[in-house]
Design a protein around this motif. Sequence first.
Motif, short mmCIF file in Angstrom:
data_model
loop_
_atom_site.label_atom_id
_atom_site.label_comp_id
_atom_site.label_asym_id
_atom_site.label_seq_id
_atom_site.Cartn_x
_atom_site.Cartn_y
_atom_site.Cartn_z
N GLU A 113 16.88 112.29 98.13
CA GLU A 113 17.59 110.91 98.07
C GLU A 113 17.87 110.66 96.27
O GLU A 113 16.86 110.52 95.64
N LYS A 133 14.10 111.06 95.05
CA LYS A 133 12.95 111.12 95.77
C LYS A 133 13.16 112.36 96.92
O LYS A 133 13.93 112.48 97.45
N THR A 135 11.29 114.11 100.12
CA THR A 135 10.25 113.98 101.19
C THR A 135 10.20 115.38 101.78
O THR A 135 11.54 115.93 102.17
N SER A 199 5.63 102.71 95.19
CA SER A 199 6.49 102.01 96.27
C SER A 199 7.20 100.97 95.49
O SER A 199 8.58 101.05 95.93
N LEU A 202 10.00 102.59 93.59
CA LEU A 202 11.33 103.22 94.78
C LEU A 202 12.14 102.00 95.17
O LEU A 202 13.30 102.29 95.19
N VAL A 203 11.66 100.88 95.34
CA VAL A 203 12.45 99.75 95.94
C VAL A 203 13.19 99.36 94.78
O VAL A 203 14.54 99.18 95.01
N LYS A 204 12.75 99.11 93.59
CA LYS A 204 13.66 98.83 92.31
C LYS A 204 14.77 99.94 92.11
O LYS A 204 15.60 99.37 91.76
N LEU A 206 15.74 102.48 94.41
CA LEU A 206 16.64 102.94 95.50
C LEU A 206 16.81 101.84 96.64
O LEU A 206 17.59 101.97 97.34
N GLY A 207 16.21 100.70 96.56
CA GLY A 207 16.50 99.66 97.19
C GLY A 207 15.41 99.51 98.33
O GLY A 207 15.42 98.78 99.26
N HIS A 208 14.73 100.61 98.39
CA HIS A 208 13.68 101.17 99.74
C HIS A 208 12.43 101.99 99.34
O HIS A 208 12.93 102.59 98.24
N THR A 209 11.63 102.23 100.19
CA THR A 209 10.66 103.22 99.68
C THR A 209 10.93 104.40 100.28
O THR A 209 11.83 104.64 101.03
#
Length: 209
Positions: A113, A133, A135, A199, A202-204, A206-209
């Motif tokens: 992402e 990110k 995965t 985490s 990531l939120v900062k 991407l808006g989510h983890t």
Amino acid sequence: MAALLNLGVVSAGVYVDPITGFTFSQYDALYQLGKTIAFRIAIPTGVNSSSAFPVVIQVVAPLDVGWAGLAWGGSMTYNPLTVQWQNGNNVQVSSRYATAHSPPPSYAAATYELFKTGTGTKVNGTHWQYTAKCTGCTAFTGANNARVFLNPNGGNRVAWAFSSAKPSSPSSNTSSIPVHDAQNTWNWDFAAGANPQFSALLVKNLGHT
Ligand code: HEM
Ligand SMILES: *[C@@H]1O[C@H](CO)[C@@H](O)[C@H](O)[C@H]1NC(C)=O
Ligand SMILES: *[C@@H]1O[C@H](CO)[C@@H](O)[C@H](O)[C@H]1NC(C)=O
Ligand SMILES: *[C@@H]1O[C@H](CO)[C@@H](O)[C@H](O)[C@H]1NC(C)=O
């Protein structure tokens, strides 16, 4: 040509990115005399050595880099390959996995992402850079069907590859890729890229983890 340019890594260290906020373990791959590609990795704090953990990867490359590759298990075959190249004002990332020394097919078990253009991902007059990110980059099925888990608390043998020639369809992550001009391995200290705020960062970004 490949042997001549097989120059390896010239420097290593920690890079704190003021834009994304992540602390990265960085290695600079010397792909030509005096020219380097920066490979950066950030991981969560507190993960153990027998679990799959997410990573944030950041790559900064001079514009003359046609594509740059990262092999998470240190060889061309039987490990996730992250292949990246400039696509206009953006960067294309492609997930591959090879079982032979031939053009690597797509690999669905690792997903990426990208951080937004203008933040972790950008192109200027000298470099292309992206942050994503991943995965599925740190745990995979390796040679002889062995399940491989990378070590979050120490070094992992990884490899880079470089080509001055660009992929034929830059806007497609399934583009054909020309063979590398140089490649080498190094031992990447993942622990130096541990982030207690992984985490939250990531939120900062991407808006989510
Ligand atoms: C696109 C078509 C590709 C072809 C035809 C190809 C071919 C080859 C060949 C023939 C070798 C062994 C000979 C040598 O040392 O030069 C090799 C080694 C290597 N390649 Fe590729 N390659 C390709 C793409 C990639 C990509 C995308 C990566 C991504 C990281 C990569 C990473 C490596 C690495 C790390 C080695 C050295 C370690 C090993 O032999 O496994 N290659 N490749
Ligand atoms: C490692 O982490 C995984 C996932 O959080 C957990 O299921 C497992 O029990 C942990 N193993 C050890 C040895 O701590
Ligand atoms: C290309 O991108 C799509 C959409 O994000 C993804 O589902 C696919 O796995 C990617 N393929 C490669 C080879 O990276
Ligand atoms: C271009 O981008 C690279 C990578 O983000 C950066 O290191 C470099 O300082 C930038 N150059 C200029 C002139 O802004």
